[in-house]
Design a protein around this motif. Structure first.
Motif, PDB file in Angstrom:
ATOM      1  N   GLU A   1      -4.618  -6.104  -0.705  1.00 30.99           N
ATOM      2  CA  GLU A   1      -3.613  -5.620   0.243  1.00 30.99           C
ATOM      3  C   GLU A   1      -2.770  -4.511  -0.377  1.00 30.99           C
ATOM      4  O   GLU A   1      -2.462  -3.513   0.269  1.00 30.99           O
ATOM      5  CB  GLU A   1      -2.705  -6.781   0.688  1.00 30.99           C
ATOM      6  CG  GLU A   1      -3.378  -7.810   1.599  1.00 30.99           C
ATOM      7  CD  GLU A   1      -4.330  -8.745   0.845  1.00 30.99           C
ATOM      8  OE1 GLU A   1      -4.245  -8.803  -0.410  1.00 30.99           O
ATOM      9  OE2 GLU A   1      -5.172  -9.391   1.504  1.00 30.99           O
ATOM     10  N   GLU A   2      -2.406  -4.700  -1.645  1.00 26.10           N
ATOM     11  CA  GLU A   2      -1.610  -3.676  -2.336  1.00 26.10           C
ATOM     12  C   GLU A   2      -2.409  -2.391  -2.527  1.00 26.10           C
ATOM     13  O   GLU A   2      -1.880  -1.288  -2.370  1.00 26.10           O
ATOM     14  CB  GLU A   2      -1.133  -4.207  -3.688  1.00 26.10           C
ATOM     15  CG  GLU A   2      -0.042  -5.262  -3.578  1.00 26.10           C
ATOM     16  CD  GLU A   2       0.290  -5.906  -4.910  1.00 26.10           C
ATOM     17  OE1 GLU A   2       1.468  -6.160  -5.160  1.00 26.10           O
ATOM     18  OE2 GLU A   2      -0.646  -6.163  -5.710  1.00 26.10           O
TER      19      GLU A   2
ATOM     20  N   SER B   1      -2.396  -0.401   0.584  1.00 25.25           N
ATOM     21  CA  SER B   1      -1.089  -0.053   1.140  1.00 25.25           C
ATOM     22  C   SER B   1      -0.794   1.433   0.973  1.00 25.25           C
ATOM     23  O   SER B   1      -1.271   2.089   0.043  1.00 25.25           O
ATOM     24  CB  SER B   1       0.011  -0.863   0.455  1.00 25.25           C
ATOM     25  OG  SER B   1       0.162  -0.447  -0.897  1.00 25.25           O
ATOM     26  N   GLU B   2       0.022   1.943   1.882  1.00 24.29           N
ATOM     27  CA  GLU B   2       0.399   3.357   1.806  1.00 24.29           C
ATOM     28  C   GLU B   2       1.202   3.642   0.544  1.00 24.29           C
ATOM     29  O   GLU B   2       1.074   4.710  -0.065  1.00 24.29           O
ATOM     30  CB  GLU B   2       1.202   3.740   3.056  1.00 24.29           C
ATOM     31  CG  GLU B   2       1.517   5.232   3.120  1.00 24.29           C
ATOM     32  CD  GLU B   2       2.124   5.656   4.439  1.00 24.29           C
ATOM     33  OE1 GLU B   2       2.673   6.764   4.494  1.00 24.29           O
ATOM     34  OE2 GLU B   2       2.025   4.886   5.420  1.00 24.29           O
ATOM     35  N   ALA B   3       2.017   2.668   0.141  1.00 28.31           N
ATOM     36  CA  ALA B   3       2.831   2.849  -1.068  1.00 28.31           C
ATOM     37  C   ALA B   3       1.944   3.084  -2.290  1.00 28.31           C
ATOM     38  O   ALA B   3       2.230   3.961  -3.122  1.00 28.31           O
ATOM     39  CB  ALA B   3       3.710   1.620  -1.283  1.00 28.31           C
ATOM     40  N   TYR B   4       0.860   2.320  -2.395  1.00 22.94           N
ATOM     41  CA  TYR B   4      -0.060   2.487  -3.524  1.00 22.94           C
ATOM     42  C   TYR B   4      -0.865   3.786  -3.388  1.00 22.94           C
ATOM     43  O   TYR B   4      -0.979   4.564  -4.338  1.00 22.94           O
ATOM     44  CB  TYR B   4      -1.014   1.297  -3.625  1.00 22.94           C
ATOM     45  CG  TYR B   4      -2.084   1.499  -4.672  1.00 22.94           C
ATOM     46  CD1 TYR B   4      -1.818   1.258  -6.014  1.00 22.94           C
ATOM     47  CD2 TYR B   4      -3.346   1.988  -4.318  1.00 22.94           C
ATOM     48  CE1 TYR B   4      -2.784   1.482  -6.987  1.00 22.94           C
ATOM     49  CE2 TYR B   4      -4.316   2.212  -5.288  1.00 22.94           C
ATOM     50  CZ  TYR B   4      -4.028   1.954  -6.616  1.00 22.94           C
ATOM     51  OH  TYR B   4      -4.982   2.191  -7.576  1.00 22.94           O
TER      52      TYR B   4
ATOM     53  N   ARG C   1     -10.786   4.418   1.028  1.00 27.20           N
ATOM     54  CA  ARG C   1      -9.394   4.393   1.506  1.00 27.20           C
ATOM     55  C   ARG C   1      -8.635   5.634   1.054  1.00 27.20           C
ATOM     56  O   ARG C   1      -7.783   6.153   1.773  1.00 27.20           O
ATOM     57  CB  ARG C   1      -8.684   3.136   0.979  1.00 27.20           C
ATOM     58  CG  ARG C   1      -9.154   1.848   1.625  1.00 27.20           C
ATOM     59  CD  ARG C   1      -8.265   0.684   1.228  1.00 27.20           C
ATOM     60  NE  ARG C   1      -8.419   0.326  -0.168  1.00 27.20           N
ATOM     61  CZ  ARG C   1      -8.925  -0.837  -0.592  1.00 27.20           C
ATOM     62  NH1 ARG C   1      -9.339  -1.738   0.280  1.00 27.20           N
ATOM     63  NH2 ARG C   1      -9.008  -1.112  -1.874  1.00 27.20           N
TER      64      ARG C   1
ATOM     65  N   TYR D   1      -6.645   8.288   3.342  1.00 26.75           N
ATOM     66  CA  TYR D   1      -5.247   8.675   3.131  1.00 26.75           C
ATOM     67  C   TYR D   1      -5.127  10.194   3.001  1.00 26.75           C
ATOM     68  O   TYR D   1      -4.203  10.797   3.573  1.00 26.75           O
ATOM     69  CB  TYR D   1      -4.671   7.999   1.879  1.00 26.75           C
ATOM     70  CG  TYR D   1      -3.215   8.350   1.653  1.00 26.75           C
ATOM     71  CD1 TYR D   1      -2.215   7.710   2.367  1.00 26.75           C
ATOM     72  CD2 TYR D   1      -2.861   9.355   0.755  1.00 26.75           C
ATOM     73  CE1 TYR D   1      -0.879   8.058   2.184  1.00 26.75           C
ATOM     74  CE2 TYR D   1      -1.534   9.708   0.566  1.00 26.75           C
ATOM     75  CZ  TYR D   1      -0.545   9.056   1.285  1.00 26.75           C
ATOM     76  OH  TYR D   1       0.774   9.410   1.118  1.00 26.75           O
TER      77      TYR D   1
END
Length: 594
Positions: free
Chosen positions: A422-423, A426-429, A456, A460
């Motif tokens: 999940e991390e 994530s957009e943050a990662y 992914r 992004y």
């Protein structure tokens, strides 16, 4: 196509339809009424013996095969404003062009795309290989000795070949290993266990990681842990290496689209619904009610999964006329509704819609819905994201003898064991790490570099501006080359295949839990009635070729096969295959192969 268009500033993404339409405006197959979507078009109902959905390689191949066998009663409806599908180029400055999609002809022997390129003079017979010097550097600019690079590469190739062997061999992999990534990492761990120096071990691990990232771009996935180990060998690799056409891959479209009458290709015509199982009523033909059909589930399943033999060749002959004026549309004919209101009736449909689109639309696209086994196979297979980053410069800055810079990211800086899936998604990662999926920059010309990114991270990247991507790539090159004077590119071109409505990704692969049989299921034709001698819908595209999935030659062969299915009883003596009488084996002997 794009190579004839005037240079222009790209739209937010060159794979978007605005720029593609520019390329198509001077290309073949752009009928004058393509742009109309007015009320008059919605009232028009067009009849054709065969309707081909999609003008990518599979659709063009099917159309050419029909023409070569005397069948010109067909139409191609294409959602985009151009032909070619995932084969497309755009112009840059200095009469350069770049390929946004397919890049290489994969293999020579037995490859129909190579044969087509040879027949039309698109391959350089005298092939003088360019010097290929790969430089591998770490994030702090340390250049790895070539001997270490060669050692790791040879070990990696050996590990990958072992993964291939499981498909044909009877032995089983080690316990709890189901994916290609798990198996290769298992072998890497054994290989590196004898390395005592922690720094050397870390360096060699980073080279393996780089090669695995490269493999995700070749395979079309986010991580090699997604790819099924036992099915990797189902893909057949043709001998002869990767061939680059001097005039670009998109030049292969000219001989294919040039043979098709312009009036037979309708662009900017996305399909909304395919009514494929219909019956006569007092008011005409109506789509069969799915629920009433369920009572005959055994029979209907049989008609979908089994192709009738030639024993009843005389039946259904009324729909087999090569002349549109004499075409008698049988009871089970197919109705195709388009987004702009246009309606098409055909005896047969060749559906080449990409797997990425089918994944999102198959529930509403087909009426009635596809058989359950087909739906499950669509869901089972993977349609990954692979994107390109082109950097164009005013002047050369890399040494003339360097052809590629491998980027050895220190992925061990983050502890994989404490980072959840999940991390990682994530957009943050991704905002802080997406660029670490770029495994190299290859020199296309002295002033043009190409980087690849997958999964992914590629998805992004598609959300970023080209300026932001160019800035990050400049930062990367300055760091890895330890050169603060690496210039900013004058132009950055990024593809966005995942974001494209009419592709939804790059190409097909077989993930853990799926099998080659899923691809075979996608290729199964659909029959409108148990008595029908020919299918209502035949499927084509790279995702339907069980040995050459993910390739252009797979798409080409699937289109040809689809046409052959529908021609089977038209030409009882023989079906004409592509040939201009040239002896290709003689040409092949004169070409230096990898």
């Amino acid at each position: 196509m794009g190579d004839k268009a005037e240079p222009t500033t790209p739209a937010p993404s060159p794979t978007e339809e605005g720029l593609a339409d520019l390329a198509a405006s001077v290309g073949p197959g752009a009928p004058g009424n393509n742009n109309s979507s007015n009320s008059s078009s919605s009232a028009v109902s067009t009849n054709a013996k065969i309707l081909i959905i999609g003008a990518g390689m599979a659709g063009l191949s099917a159309a050419n095969h029909l023409l070569q066998n005397g069948c010109d009663d067909f139409l191609i409806v294409e959602a985009r404003g151009r032909v070619g599908g995932r084969i497309v180029s755009i112009p840059l400055s200095n009469n350069q062009k770049v390929e946004l999609g397919a890049n290489w002809i994969h293999g020579v022997l037995g490859n129909p795309i190579f044969e087509l390129a040879m027949q039309h003079g698109l391959v350089s017979v005298v092939n003088v290989p360019k010097p290929h010097k790969v430089v591998a550097t770490t994030e702090d600019g340390h250049q790895v000795p070539f001997s270490i690079l060669q050692e790791i590469y040879e070990a990696y190739v050996c590990f990958l070949r072992r993964c291939d062997e499981y498909f044909l061999c009877q032995y089983s992999p080690p316990p709890d290993i189901h994916s290609v990534g798990e198996h290769i990492n298992y072998e890497i761990e054994i290989f590196l266990s004898s390395v005592q120096d922690p720094k050397e071990k870390r360096l060699k691990q980073s080279i393996f990681n780089c090669l695995l990232k490269r493999e995700t771009c070749i395979t079309g996935c986010n991580n090699m842990n997604e790819v099924d180990l036992l099915e990797l060998g189902s893909y057949t690799e043709l001998q002869g290496g990767n061939i680059v056409l001097p005039s670009g891959y998109s030049s292969i479209l000219r001989p294919l689209s040039g043979q098709i009458p312009q009036k037979s290709i309708l662009t900017k015509c996305p399909v909304k619904r395919i009514h494929w199982k219909r019956k006569k009523t007092f008011t005409g033909l109506e789509t069969v009610d799915e629920h009433s059909e369920n009572e005959e589930s055994d029979d209907s399943e049989k008609t979908v999964t089994e192709i009738p033999t030639a024993g009843g060749a005389l039946r259904g002959a009324s729909v087999e006329s090569n002349s549109s004026s004499n075409c008698d549309y049988a009871e089970g004919n197919v109705r195709v509704d388009c987004e702009d209101g246009r309606v098409f009736h055909a005896a047969h449909v060749i559906c080449t819609i990409p797997l990425g689109v089918l994944k999102h639309t198959h529930k509403t696209l087909f009426d009635p819905e596809l058989p359950q086994f087909k739906q499950e196979s669509i869901e089972n297979l993977m349609f990954g994201t692979v994107d390109k980053i082109y950097l164009e410069y005013e002047r050369p800055f890399l040494s003339a003898d360097i052809s590629e810079v491998m980027l050895l990211w220190d992925d061990d800086k983050r502890d994989m064991h404490t980072t959840t899936e999940e991390e990682l998604a994530s957009e943050a990662y991704l905002s802080k790490n997406w660029f670490k999926k770029i495994y190299s920059f290859a020199k296309m010309t002295d002033t043009l570099l190409l980087g690849w990114v997958s999964g992914r991270e590629a998805e992004y990247m598609e959300t970023l501006s080209h300026e932001a991507v160019a800035e990050k790539c400049t930062e990367i090159l300055r760091s890895f080359l330890q050169d603060p004077y690496v210039p900013k590119p004058k132009r950055c071109v990024c593809t966005s295949w995942k974001s494209q409505d009419f592709t939804g990704g790059a190409y097909t692969s077989i993930p853990v839990g799926a099998t080659q049989e899923d691809i075979e299921n996608l290729a199964q034709p659909l029959y409108a009635t148990p008595q029908a001698m020919k299918p209502a819908i035949v499927f084509a595209g790279e995702h339907t070729h069980s040995s050459f999935y993910s390739t252009v030659h797979g798409a080409y062969l699937s289109g040809r096969t689809a046409a052959q299915v529908l021609l089977a009883n038209d030409e009882p003596d023989e079906i004409i295959m592509e040939s201009d009488g040239s002896d290709l084996s003689a040409w092949i002997q004169g070409i230096a192969l990898d």
